[in-house]
Design a protein around this motif. Structure first.
Motif, PDB file in Angstrom:
ATOM      1  N   ALA A   1     -40.962 -38.323   3.444  1.00 55.79           N
ATOM      2  CA  ALA A   1     -40.439 -39.030   4.616  1.00 55.79           C
ATOM      3  C   ALA A   1     -39.333 -38.221   5.281  1.00 55.79           C
ATOM      4  CB  ALA A   1     -39.910 -40.405   4.199  1.00 55.79           C
ATOM      5  N   ARG A   2     -38.489 -37.595   4.466  1.00 54.99           N
ATOM      6  CA  ARG A   2     -37.406 -36.753   5.003  1.00 54.99           C
ATOM      7  C   ARG A   2     -37.983 -35.557   5.765  1.00 54.99           C
ATOM      8  NH1 ARG A   2     -34.190 -32.575   2.315  1.00 54.99           N
ATOM      9  NH2 ARG A   2     -32.126 -32.438   3.264  1.00 54.99           N
ATOM     10  N   GLU A   3     -39.006 -34.941   5.160  1.00 52.71           N
ATOM     11  CA  GLU A   3     -39.642 -33.800   5.834  1.00 52.71           C
ATOM     12  C   GLU A   3     -40.321 -34.242   7.138  1.00 52.71           C
ATOM     13  OE1 GLU A   3     -42.297 -31.967   3.074  1.00 52.71           O
ATOM     14  OE2 GLU A   3     -40.715 -31.523   1.609  1.00 52.71           O
ATOM     15  N   ASN A   4     -40.959 -35.416   7.096  1.00 52.65           N
ATOM     16  CA  ASN A   4     -41.646 -35.910   8.299  1.00 52.65           C
ATOM     17  C   ASN A   4     -40.664 -36.284   9.404  1.00 52.65           C
ATOM     18  OD1 ASN A   4     -44.157 -35.533   7.223  1.00 52.65           O
ATOM     19  ND2 ASN A   4     -44.434 -37.652   6.573  1.00 52.65           N
ATOM     20  N   ARG A   5     -39.523 -36.855   8.983  1.00 50.63           N
ATOM     21  CA  ARG A   5     -38.512 -37.193   9.988  1.00 50.63           C
ATOM     22  C   ARG A   5     -38.010 -35.923  10.677  1.00 50.63           C
ATOM     23  NH1 ARG A   5     -36.539 -40.821   6.206  1.00 50.63           N
ATOM     24  NH2 ARG A   5     -34.879 -39.375   5.605  1.00 50.63           N
TER      25      ARG A   5
ATOM     26  N   GLN B   1     -44.516 -41.956   9.065  1.00 58.89           N
ATOM     27  CA  GLN B   1     -44.640 -42.024   7.615  1.00 58.89           C
ATOM     28  C   GLN B   1     -44.963 -43.457   7.203  1.00 58.89           C
ATOM     29  OE1 GLN B   1     -44.714 -39.790   5.454  1.00 58.89           O
ATOM     30  NE2 GLN B   1     -44.540 -40.879   3.523  1.00 58.89           N
ATOM     31  N   PRO B   2     -45.953 -43.669   6.254  1.00 57.03           N
ATOM     32  CA  PRO B   2     -46.244 -45.022   5.772  1.00 57.03           C
ATOM     33  C   PRO B   2     -45.004 -45.658   5.143  1.00 57.03           C
ATOM     34  CG  PRO B   2     -47.913 -43.456   5.046  1.00 57.03           C
ATOM     35  CD  PRO B   2     -46.807 -42.658   5.668  1.00 57.03           C
ATOM     36  N   HIS B   3     -44.976 -46.986   5.132  1.00 59.02           N
ATOM     37  CA  HIS B   3     -43.825 -47.707   4.596  1.00 59.02           C
ATOM     38  C   HIS B   3     -43.653 -47.403   3.109  1.00 59.02           C
ATOM     39  CE1 HIS B   3     -40.994 -50.917   3.667  1.00 59.02           C
ATOM     40  NE2 HIS B   3     -40.838 -51.082   4.970  1.00 59.02           N
ATOM     41  N   LEU B   4     -42.404 -47.134   2.689  1.00 59.96           N
ATOM     42  CA  LEU B   4     -42.120 -46.733   1.320  1.00 59.96           C
ATOM     43  C   LEU B   4     -42.487 -47.825   0.315  1.00 59.96           C
ATOM     44  CD1 LEU B   4     -40.937 -44.675  -0.646  1.00 59.96           C
ATOM     45  CD2 LEU B   4     -38.684 -45.677  -0.240  1.00 59.96           C
ATOM     46  N   LEU B   5     -42.241 -49.107   0.645  1.00 63.89           N
ATOM     47  CA  LEU B   5     -42.547 -50.201  -0.271  1.00 63.89           C
ATOM     48  C   LEU B   5     -44.038 -50.291  -0.555  1.00 63.89           C
ATOM     49  CD1 LEU B   5     -40.185 -53.088   0.903  1.00 63.89           C
ATOM     50  CD2 LEU B   5     -40.013 -51.704  -1.174  1.00 63.89           C
ATOM     51  N   ALA B   6     -44.848 -50.094   0.468  1.00 59.86           N
ATOM     52  CA  ALA B   6     -46.303 -50.131   0.285  1.00 59.86           C
ATOM     53  C   ALA B   6     -46.752 -48.990  -0.629  1.00 59.86           C
ATOM     54  CB  ALA B   6     -47.012 -50.032   1.630  1.00 59.86           C
TER      55      ALA B   6
END
Length: 317
Positions: free
Chosen positions: A149-153, A159-164
């Motif tokens: 997610a950090r790299e994608n940001r 980025q898909p939701h982290l909880l999922a």
């Protein structure tokens, strides 16, 4: 003194001989590449569940000591965090850190511990095994997804939701041929029933087949593992996995007041070489695949010396 009669030598020799025979079979290509996956499926989907369910089906909850779980995974978690912090927070760092922490408790550990320490030692090991993949692999998934997610940001991508992602990883780790039969066996044991002979006997035969086939499969896989070009990273991972983790687990267990056989089994489990699940993470996240493969190979070969040393030290403790 008869060296061959020493319990460490007596338990380690059959393990490494079977791995060596598997390595020879792999080098001579007696087992084709296409058959390795089929053998792996046989071991993981049939033989392991039979062994784990039967072993735990006679263990009552009141007989379990959960302190080894806390002590072991506290040490493993701290080492994982230190290794990630040492290399920096990115996908490669997380995968290589997992390589230095994740033990091959199933393919090598189960047979070794049963040979060396009997059923009592095996119960302690399977208590660790029941949540080993669940905790470490779920934690690694969460950390890896945060890194992605950090790299994608930084790249401006969605980025898909982290909880999922975390829930999916948890389910995959729980509904798995290792923790699931352990949990089912424990639940069955609480009923007070005994397995009928017509069911127990086939499970026993399947479980007996697990050890030799799993160790031969380790050797076959090792024969297909390229070790060149990644020695430095592989040696660092091996140092962490085979020596640093057992020391940290031993200190953590001492702090929790754990002694005797449970302490020995915990330290030996921590000293086992790197488990194959780490490569699946390298493959899934497309990072450090060759380094991870080399690390698994070097760790397994080095275990001939490091694991012997750890078991010898613990036999004197």
């Amino acid at each position: 003194m008869n060296l061959s009669a020493h319990p460490v030598v007596a338990s380690l020799t059959p393990v490494f001989l079977l791995v060596a025979l598997g390595f020879m079979a792999g080098r001579l290509q007696w087992i084709r590449d296409a058959a390795i996956k089929d053998l792996s499926n046989l071991v993981f989907l049939l033989l392991i569940p039979a062994l784990l369910f039967r072993t735990m089906s006679a263990v009552r909850f009141e007989e379990l000591d959960l302190r080894p779980l806390l002590a072991y995974f506290l040490a493993a978690g701290v080492l994982l965090a230190v290794l990630i912090g040492w290399r920096g927070f990115n996908r490669r760092s997380v995968v290589l850190a997992l390589t230095g922490v994740f033990s091959n408790m199933v393919m090598i550990g189960i047979t070794l511990v049963e040979l060396a320490y009997g059923k009592a030692g095996l119960v302690t090991l399977l208590t660790l095994v029941s949540v080993h993949a669940l905790l470490l692999l779920t934690t690694a998934t969460v950390v890896l997804e945060l890194a992605v997610a950090r790299e994608n940001r930084q790249a401006g991508a969605e980025q898909p939701h982290l909880l999922a992602t975390t829930w999916s990883a948890f389910k995959s780790a729980l509904i798995h041929p290792v923790p699931l039969p352990i949990i089912c066996g424990l639940l069955f044991a609480q009923t007070g029933w005994s397995l009928p002979t017509v069911i127990d006997r086939p499970l026993q035969l399947l479980g007996n087949a697990f050890g030799p086939l799993a160790l031969v499969l380790v050797g076959i896989t090792l024969a297909r593992t390229p070790l060149t070009g990644h020695w430095q990273s592989a040696l660092w991972a091996t140092l962490s996995k085979n020596l640093v983790l057992p020391v940290m687990v031993g200190v953590s267990a001492w702090a929790f007041g754990i002694t005797g056989l449970p302490l020995t089994v915990m330290v030996v489990a921590a000293a086992l070489p790197t488990g194959a699940n780490v490569f699946l993470f390298a493959q899934r996240y497309e990072v450090a695949q060759e380094t991870t493969t080399a690390s698994m190979g070097v760790s397994t070969v080095a275990a001939l010396l490091t694991l012997s040393l750890v078991m010898l030290v613990m036999s004197w403790w």
